[in-house]
Write an enzyme that holds these catalytic residues in place. Structure first.
Site, mmCIF file in Angstrom:
data_model
loop_
_atom_site.group_PDB
_atom_site.id
_atom_site.type_symbol
_atom_site.label_atom_id
_atom_site.label_comp_id
_atom_site.label_asym_id
_atom_site.label_seq_id
_atom_site.Cartn_x
_atom_site.Cartn_y
_atom_site.Cartn_z
ATOM 1 N N SER A 184 0.861 -1.186 0.000
ATOM 2 C CA SER A 184 0.000 0.000 0.000
ATOM 3 C C SER A 184 0.895 1.232 0.000
ATOM 4 O O SER A 184 2.040 1.176 0.467
ATOM 5 C CB SER A 184 -0.882 0.016 1.254
ATOM 6 N N TYR A 200 -1.269 -0.756 10.435
ATOM 7 C CA TYR A 200 -1.398 -1.016 8.998
ATOM 8 C C TYR A 200 -0.218 -0.429 8.232
ATOM 9 O O TYR A 200 0.393 -1.105 7.396
ATOM 10 C CB TYR A 200 -2.714 -0.421 8.492
#
Length: 297
Positions: A184, A200
């Site tokens: 990501s 995350y």
């Protein structure tokens, strides 16, 4: 050039191309002639098998469509059988050979079962897409430890364990394979105000360097390992975040003034999975409308 009746017989390039079916381009160097494949041949995944985790919806399902449309057989996995049945039916309706196995990629026993059953049902795995993931929103100073462990176990440990299993039981012995790790742009830096996802971000940063380290170690086995770093894509996982930050604001921050859609990972996925990307390994590519190219806010 070939031998016929004790003497060498030569073919010019057009004749050799016709002999081999009229596809590709002949390149002759000395006594050796090779065929340079067409772009269609390089991107062709006919005869390949892909295992896609987190494949029942969102980015994983988009990537499964792309690989299947290029000719690969698809094994989907996620935790929920009902979601997998629906996603597999969608792929099959598009003419893709697709099956599914329910498994939790945060659990070692499930990962081993997923790898074993995929090999039993579909044969060797040529392409592994590590996409199963989780996130958690909380201020860093109050982030629960069990939530940190949940994110790390699925987003990092799960990628490692499944890659290890597939490599040991399929890719290493055959000296080939492609692993695509979904990271990501959150793994490339910090967050805008209002996005509190420390676990995350940390996990996706780990995935990027996991990708580079694994590529360096497994290159001698012919295994390529690359990472895709999506930006903001509407999905079930990002729904709350997009609502909190505002889709219009996020679009405006991207040079291309858009969010990702149901096509934007397709081209890169097939490039990295196919022979079109056979000289690419250890890389990460952001698919984010240009957001990660900006400095400052």
């Amino acid at each position: 050039r070939r031998r016929q009746g004790g003497r060498a017989q030569s073919f010019d390039q057009p004749a050799l191309a016709a002999l081999l079916g009229g596809q590709g381009q002949c390149n002759t160097q000395g006594d050796h002639t090779t065929m340079t494949r067409t772009i269609q041949q390089l991107f062709d995944l006919q005869g390949k098998t892909a295992l896609v985790t987190g494949g029942s919806r969102g980015l994983g399902l988009q990537m499964a469509h792309a690989l299947g449309e290029a000719g690969a057989r698809i094994m989907l996995s996620s935790r929920k059988a009902a979601d997998l049945e629906e996603a597999t039916a969608e792929l099959q309706a598009a003419g893709i050979d697709a099956r599914w196995i329910a498994a939790d990629c945060a659990k070692e026993a499930d990962i081993e079962r997923l790898g074993r059953e995929t090999l039993e049902r579909m044969g060797d795995i040529d392409i592994l897409v590590n996409n199963a993931g989780a996130t958690w929103g909380a201020p860093a100073e109050d982030h629960p430890l069990d939530a940190w462990d949940k994110v790390m176990n699925l987003n990092v440990r799960g990628y490692f364990l499944l890659s290890q299993y597939v490599a040991k039981h399929s890719m290493i012995a055959r000296k080939r394979g492609s692993i695509l790790n979904v990271a990501s742009i959150a793994g490339l830096g910090g967050n805008p105000v209002g996005m509190q996802t420390i676990a995350y971000n940390t996990s996706k940063g780990a995935v990027i360097n996991f990708t580079r380290a694994l590529a360096g170690e497994w290159g001698r086995y012919g295994i390529r390992v690359n990472a895709i770093c999506p930006g903001f894509f509407p999905s079930k996982m990002t729904k709350g975040l997009l609502q909190a930050l505002g889709e219009d604001k996020l679009r405006a921050h991207a040079p291309l003034n858009r969010l990702g859609d149901d096509e934007d990972l397709k081209g890169l996925s097939v490039l990295l999975a196919s022979d079109a990307g056979k000289h690419i390994t250890g890389q990460y590519v952001a698919v984010d409308g240009g957001v990660s190219a900006l400095v400052g806010g």
